[in-house]
Design an enzyme around this catalytic site. Structure first.
Site, PDB file in Angstrom:
ATOM      1  N   THR A 236       2.687   7.262  -9.521  1.00  0.00           N
ATOM      2  CA  THR A 236       1.909   8.050  -8.572  1.00  0.00           C
ATOM      3  C   THR A 236       1.788   9.521  -8.953  1.00  0.00           C
ATOM      4  OG1 THR A 236       2.810   6.621  -6.831  1.00  0.00           O
ATOM      5  CG2 THR A 236       1.582   8.530  -6.123  1.00  0.00           C
TER       6      THR A 236
ATOM      7  N   GLY B  68       0.739  -0.388  -2.168  1.00  0.00           N
ATOM      8  CA  GLY B  68       1.895   0.407  -1.779  1.00  0.00           C
ATOM      9  C   GLY B  68       1.550   1.480  -0.760  1.00  0.00           C
TER      10      GLY B  68
ATOM     11  N   THR C 194       5.917   9.887  -3.362  1.00  0.00           N
ATOM     12  CA  THR C 194       6.034   9.067  -4.564  1.00  0.00           C
ATOM     13  C   THR C 194       7.371   8.350  -4.516  1.00  0.00           C
ATOM     14  OG1 THR C 194       6.247   9.061  -6.971  1.00  0.00           O
ATOM     15  CG2 THR C 194       6.891  11.088  -5.848  1.00  0.00           C
ATOM     16  N   GLY C 195       7.340   7.044  -4.659  1.00  0.00           N
ATOM     17  CA  GLY C 195       8.603   6.306  -4.603  1.00  0.00           C
ATOM     18  C   GLY C 195       8.377   4.831  -4.383  1.00  0.00           C
TER      19      GLY C 195
ATOM     20  N   GLY D 189       7.199   2.164  -2.586  1.00  0.00           N
ATOM     21  CA  GLY D 189       6.177   2.168  -1.548  1.00  0.00           C
ATOM     22  C   GLY D 189       6.493   1.373  -0.311  1.00  0.00           C
TER      23      GLY D 189
END
Length: 358
Positions: A224, A254, A275-276, A278
């Protein structure tokens, strides 16, 4: 004669004092004017991320590290110039993200990861903090810059999210640049898919704890790019774009295109891009949660971001990070992973770039 000399001396003294007072007054007025000008300089700022995950110095070559830093700087300076010239936060967010979407370094646009079927499915979203209007696209395969299509959904449709073929048909109607799916092919991303598939064939334990040397596959669920900005008019905006999760199946989507999870902006509070992992960011509604804590509890951006990223999401079992900017120009770059590609710039032009954890 003495009386005449004394009289002229008195007049000269008085004139000098009067001039000195006038000069002092002029200097005081000038200083006051300078202070007022300094105080009246419009506040603005921008912050970006290029993904979070197990980003470790020992796994990064000097050349690759320099390439990431150079691209992060190019991206954020693009948006910062737009803001400095009086442009909108929405434009700055789009053009900044475009730079990262066009680079194979990031999991968005050109550098999107591959699905289990060997295709690239891209998601993006954008939100206007002034109006709370938003647009998003999911599962598109032929859109060069998904963030631009998300913007068109926001301003030229009555909807918030479009997906798949319908989103691509809308893109053609709006004149958005269409590319052949092969445009998204990069050797590194394709090799990452093959290695993950090979791992699946040889491992029974799929809990994601296995360590990898290849930085492209170490965090198959991460990636992302995102941007949050405050313009001179006091308006906030945020946007997020991604290729999703490596080896994803069943048209998985996500948090990136989900308003409130991957992206949120509200002039009352802040603009956030996530960001991670999802699935957990959707369940925690991370981006909106940070804004809500500021609005309802009256906490600072820093406090809200820290509680959500360091406590709430880990308690659910997820990890990742956010970048955010509030209505006063304060910035947060919070993450609970080993690293996050990130950068920020303020109205003074001060630049900070980071990759690894503290």
């Amino acid at each position: 004669m003495k009386k005449i000399l004394l009289f002229f001396s008195f007049c000269l003294f008085f004139a000098c004092n009067e001039n000195t007072s006038a000069e002092a007054g002029t200097t005081s007025e000038a200083n006051s004017e300078n202070i007022q000008k300094k105080d009246s300089v419009p506040n603005f700022g921008i912050v970006i991320h290029g993904g979070a995950g197990t980003i470790l110095k020992e796994n990064m070559s000097d050349s690759l590290e320099n390439a990431y830093k150079a691209k992060l700087e190019e991206a954020i300076r693009t948006g910062h110039k737009i803001l400095a010239d009086g442009g909108t936060a929405l434009e700055a967010v789009q053009r900044t993200i475009n730079i990262m979407e066009n680079s194979p370094l990031f999991n968005a646009g050109k550098g999107a990861v591959f699905t289990n079927e060997g295709t690239n499915e891209l998601d993006a979203s954008i939100m206007d903090g002034e109006t709370l209007n938003a647009g998003a696209v999911a599962g598109v395969t032929t859109i060069k810059n998904p963030i631009n299509l998300a913007y068109e959904v926001m301003v030229n449709s009555e909807h918030v999210m479009l997906a798949g073929k319908g989103a691509e048909r809308f893109a053609k109607e709006q004149g958005i640049e269409i590319v052949d799916p092969e445009y998204f092919y990069t050797e590194n991303r394709f090799r990452s898919l093959q290695r993950i598939k090979d791992r699946e064939k040889t491992e029974l334990d799929h809990d994601g704890k296995t360590a990898f040397i290849d930085p492209y596959i170490k965090d198959s669920k991460f990636g992302t790019v995102g941007c949050a900005a405050l313009d001179k008019n006091g308006n906030l905006a945020a946007g997020t774009s991604t290729g999703g999760m490596t080896n994803k199946r069943y048209n998985r989507i996500g948090d990136a295109p989900i308003i409130g999870a991957g992206t949120y902006a509200n002039n009352k509070t802040c603009a956030v891009s996530s960001t991670g992992w999802g699935e957990f960011f959707i369940r925690g509604m991370v981006a909106h949660d940070i804004s809500a804590m500021m609005e309802y509890k009256g906490v600072s951006l820093e406090e809200a971001a820290r509680e959500v990223i360091q406590e709430k999401i880990p308690d659910l079992g997820g990890d990742g990070g956010i970048i955010a900017i509030d209505h006063e120009g304060n910035v947060a770059m919070e993450f609970n992973t080993a690293g996050m590609y990130r950068a920020k710039m303020n109205n003074k032009g001060e630049l900070e770039i980071g990759i690894y954890g503290n």
